[in-house]
Scaffold this motif. Structure first.
Motif, PDB file in Angstrom:
ATOM      1  N   ASP A  42       0.872  -1.181   0.000  1.00 50.56           N
ATOM      2  CA  ASP A  42       0.000   0.000   0.000  1.00 50.56           C
ATOM      3  C   ASP A  42       0.905   1.225   0.000  1.00 50.56           C
ATOM      4  OD1 ASP A  42      -2.037   1.866   0.372  1.00 50.56           O
ATOM      5  OD2 ASP A  42      -2.202   1.475   2.527  1.00 50.56           O
ATOM      6  N   TYR A  43       1.088   1.827  -1.167  1.00 54.34           N
ATOM      7  CA  TYR A  43       2.034   2.927  -1.327  1.00 54.34           C
ATOM      8  C   TYR A  43       1.357   4.262  -1.012  1.00 54.34           C
ATOM      9  CZ  TYR A  43       4.912  -0.532  -3.792  1.00 54.34           C
ATOM     10  OH  TYR A  43       5.655  -1.648  -4.134  1.00 54.34           O
ATOM     11  N   GLY A  44       1.786   4.913   0.062  1.00 52.57           N
ATOM     12  CA  GLY A  44       1.187   6.180   0.463  1.00 52.57           C
ATOM     13  C   GLY A  44      -0.046   5.954   1.313  1.00 52.57           C
ATOM     14  N   SER A  45       0.114   5.222   2.403  1.00 56.24           N
ATOM     15  CA  SER A  45      -1.028   4.782   3.204  1.00 56.24           C
ATOM     16  C   SER A  45      -1.673   5.889   4.016  1.00 56.24           C
ATOM     17  CB  SER A  45      -0.574   3.681   4.168  1.00 56.24           C
ATOM     18  OG  SER A  45       0.409   4.183   5.072  1.00 56.24           O
ATOM     19  N   ALA A  46      -0.930   6.974   4.316  1.00 52.03           N
ATOM     20  CA  ALA A  46      -1.391   7.992   5.262  1.00 52.03           C
ATOM     21  C   ALA A  46      -1.815   7.296   6.564  1.00 52.03           C
ATOM     22  CB  ALA A  46      -2.496   8.854   4.668  1.00 52.03           C
ATOM     23  N   GLN A  47      -2.965   7.664   7.115  1.00 45.32           N
ATOM     24  CA  GLN A  47      -3.392   7.108   8.405  1.00 45.32           C
ATOM     25  C   GLN A  47      -4.296   5.881   8.264  1.00 45.32           C
ATOM     26  OE1 GLN A  47      -4.997  10.672  10.123  1.00 45.32           O
ATOM     27  NE2 GLN A  47      -2.969  11.571  10.405  1.00 45.32           N
ATOM     28  N   GLY A  48      -4.470   5.409   7.035  1.00 41.36           N
ATOM     29  CA  GLY A  48      -4.997   4.078   6.829  1.00 41.36           C
ATOM     30  C   GLY A  48      -6.457   3.903   6.489  1.00 41.36           C
ATOM     31  N   ARG A  49      -7.316   4.867   6.831  1.00 42.16           N
ATOM     32  CA  ARG A  49      -8.741   4.611   6.641  1.00 42.16           C
ATOM     33  C   ARG A  49      -9.085   4.334   5.184  1.00 42.16           C
ATOM     34  NH1 ARG A  49     -12.874   4.852   9.752  1.00 42.16           N
ATOM     35  NH2 ARG A  49     -11.784   6.036  11.368  1.00 42.16           N
ATOM     36  N   ASN A  50      -8.514   5.086   4.261  1.00 40.14           N
ATOM     37  CA  ASN A  50      -8.867   4.906   2.858  1.00 40.14           C
ATOM     38  C   ASN A  50      -8.213   3.690   2.230  1.00 40.14           C
ATOM     39  OD1 ASN A  50     -10.407   7.187   3.115  1.00 40.14           O
ATOM     40  ND2 ASN A  50      -8.968   8.537   2.077  1.00 40.14           N
ATOM     41  N   SER A  51      -7.372   3.004   3.001  1.00 39.44           N
ATOM     42  CA  SER A  51      -6.749   1.770   2.504  1.00 39.44           C
ATOM     43  C   SER A  51      -7.538   0.520   2.871  1.00 39.44           C
ATOM     44  CB  SER A  51      -5.328   1.634   3.069  1.00 39.44           C
ATOM     45  OG  SER A  51      -4.502   2.700   2.654  1.00 39.44           O
ATOM     46  N   LEU A  52      -8.442   0.606   3.825  1.00 44.24           N
ATOM     47  CA  LEU A  52      -9.086  -0.597   4.331  1.00 44.24           C
ATOM     48  C   LEU A  52      -9.861  -1.345   3.256  1.00 44.24           C
ATOM     49  CD1 LEU A  52     -10.412   0.612   7.810  1.00 44.24           C
ATOM     50  CD2 LEU A  52      -8.256  -0.556   7.270  1.00 44.24           C
ATOM     51  N   VAL A  53     -10.676  -0.634   2.497  1.00 43.63           N
ATOM     52  CA  VAL A  53     -11.504  -1.300   1.482  1.00 43.63           C
ATOM     53  C   VAL A  53     -10.658  -1.873   0.347  1.00 43.63           C
ATOM     54  CG1 VAL A  53     -13.315  -0.954  -0.244  1.00 43.63           C
ATOM     55  CG2 VAL A  53     -13.598  -0.019   2.057  1.00 43.63           C
ATOM     56  N   PRO A  54      -9.756  -1.098  -0.273  1.00 44.79           N
ATOM     57  CA  PRO A  54      -8.981  -1.685  -1.378  1.00 44.79           C
ATOM     58  C   PRO A  54      -8.070  -2.829  -0.940  1.00 44.79           C
ATOM     59  CG  PRO A  54      -8.221   0.543  -0.877  1.00 44.79           C
ATOM     60  CD  PRO A  54      -9.505   0.354  -0.154  1.00 44.79           C
ATOM     61  N   ILE A  55      -7.417  -2.694   0.205  1.00 42.00           N
ATOM     62  CA  ILE A  55      -6.560  -3.790   0.647  1.00 42.00           C
ATOM     63  C   ILE A  55      -7.404  -5.008   1.000  1.00 42.00           C
ATOM     64  CG2 ILE A  55      -4.868  -4.534   2.352  1.00 42.00           C
ATOM     65  CD1 ILE A  55      -3.904  -2.454   0.233  1.00 42.00           C
ATOM     66  N   GLY A  56      -8.562  -4.782   1.614  1.00 37.29           N
ATOM     67  CA  GLY A  56      -9.475  -5.893   1.871  1.00 37.29           C
ATOM     68  C   GLY A  56      -9.908  -6.582   0.591  1.00 37.29           C
ATOM     69  N   ALA A  57     -10.141  -5.799  -0.458  1.00 37.90           N
ATOM     70  CA  ALA A  57     -10.528  -6.383  -1.747  1.00 37.90           C
ATOM     71  C   ALA A  57      -9.395  -7.215  -2.335  1.00 37.90           C
ATOM     72  CB  ALA A  57     -10.927  -5.272  -2.713  1.00 37.90           C
ATOM     73  N   ALA A  58      -8.162  -6.736  -2.213  1.00 42.30           N
ATOM     74  CA  ALA A  58      -7.022  -7.493  -2.730  1.00 42.30           C
ATOM     75  C   ALA A  58      -6.834  -8.798  -1.958  1.00 42.30           C
ATOM     76  CB  ALA A  58      -5.755  -6.637  -2.657  1.00 42.30           C
TER      77      ALA A  58
END
Length: 360
Positions: A59-75
């Motif tokens: 996850d490149y450029g995760s910041a504080q993570g909230r906006n990564s939860l859905v895409p990483i979960g999908a992957a």
């Protein structure tokens, strides 16, 4: 207020987001933009050979993570669909060394949307700019980067004299354009090293139609007017005002495609890309309610989360906490008054560009 070192860092690199989940709470537009890249995740996994695992998701450029939860979960879901429910998956979140990783890990522990509810998921973080190689060569199965690559690695000049790079002119504007093009090449070069053969990368970034010169011309025009007023009355020193530039530079679709104009780039192939309109998330509700104060609150909240740290970092080192707070309050209250006095869509023109890139 941001904990970034003031003054000296402003010309060199973007300031980190404010800590304590501040960005998580005020990044609705970024989350909406990132959602346009979700269908590309499934298409990426359809293209990739996964072998026997383990799978590494970056996850490149995760910041504080909230906006990564859905895409990483999908992957992760795509991985499990291919390799089974207990297949091991390593997730590596990367961002600048001074990113608020504590908030990210607490979010993963506590959020109902966390992907850590599944078994055999191993999470880690790397504090390093993605303009460097951050993971071992040939180790990444799938990479995700959303609303991060438009942040430049550094300012090409000190003292651009305008808050928004795309609203600068002449040689200054050309310097930012060159930096943006170079940064895209550097980013791709390092991802080419990190991806496994056949691995894929999905990049989501803010963009705009080819006939538009800039995003947010009204919002950033108003912000610059407030900064100019503070410089004129002596609140801001001349050097401080000149340094107040947010190091964002959105690319046109042609800019994204440019490295692939003659085929692959460093073994990377642009498998697909597309541009979607990104509607203003605040204007529609305002048209239904006519509530200008709420509209102003939302626009100022959007401005605060990604941009305020950069402006605070441009202040001289001798500016104390009370001055920094007074400066931010004056700027944001000025924007608030302008929105109430003249309500209009401020998140336009804006589009989102999605690219699916695969390593040969």
């Amino acid at each position: 207020m941001s904990g970034a070192k003031p003054g000296a860092d402003a010309p060199t690199r973007p300031a980190p987001m404010e800590r304590g989940g501040f960005y998580n709470e005020r990044s609705r537009l970024q989350a909406g933009g990132g959602a346009h890249g979700l269908p590309a995740i499934a298409r990426a996994f359809e293209r990739m050979p996964l072998g026997d695992g383990p799978v590494t998701i970056a996850d490149y450029g995760s910041a504080q993570g909230r906006n990564s939860l859905v895409p990483i979960g999908a992957a992760i879901a795509e991985t499990r669909a291919r390799l089974g429910a207990s297949s091991p998956v390593s997730v590596v979140h990367t961002d600048q060394p001074d990113n608020d990783f504590s908030t990210l890990f607490c979010l993963l522990r506590d959020s109902e949307d966390s992907y850590l509810g599944a078994q055999n998921i191993f999470t880690s973080a790397v504090g390093r700019s993605f303009y460097e190689q951050v993971l071992p060569a040939g180790s990444v199965t799938f990479g995700w980067c959303s609303y991060a690559i438009h942040w430049l690695s550094a300012a090409p000049i000190a003292g651009a004299g305008h808050i928004w790079c795309r609203l600068t002119t002449g040689d200054t504007r050309r310097a930012f354009e060159r930096r943006s093009a170079d940064d895209w090449l550097i980013f791709l070069t390092h991802r080419a090293a990190e991806l496994r053969p056949g691995g894929c990368l999905v990049v989501v970034q803010p963009s705009m139609p080819d006939d538009e010169p800039s995003t947010f011309p009204v919002l950033m025009g108003w912000a610059q007017a407030e900064l100019d007023a503070m410089a004129a009355d002596g609140t801001l020193r001349e050097a401080e005002a000149a340094r107040m530039t947010v190091l964002c530079y959105e690319r046109y679709p042609a800019d994204v495609r440019a490295p692939f104009a003659n085929g692959d780039f460093c073994g990377l192939v642009l498998a697909e890309d597309f541009l979607n309109d990104l509607p203003d998330p605040f204007w529609g509700p305002y048209q239904a309610t006519g509530d200008a104060k709420t509209l102003a609150d939302q626009y100022v909240g959007f401005f605060q989360a990604p941009f305020r740290p950069s402006l605070l970092a441009a202040l001289d080192p001798d500016r104390d906490t009370s001055f920094r707070k007074a400066f931010a309050d004056r700027l944001e209250s000025g924007l608030h008054r302008r929105v109430i006095a003249e309500p209009q869509p401020l998140m336009t023109p804006l589009a989102v560009h999605v690219s699916l890139i695969q390593k040969r």
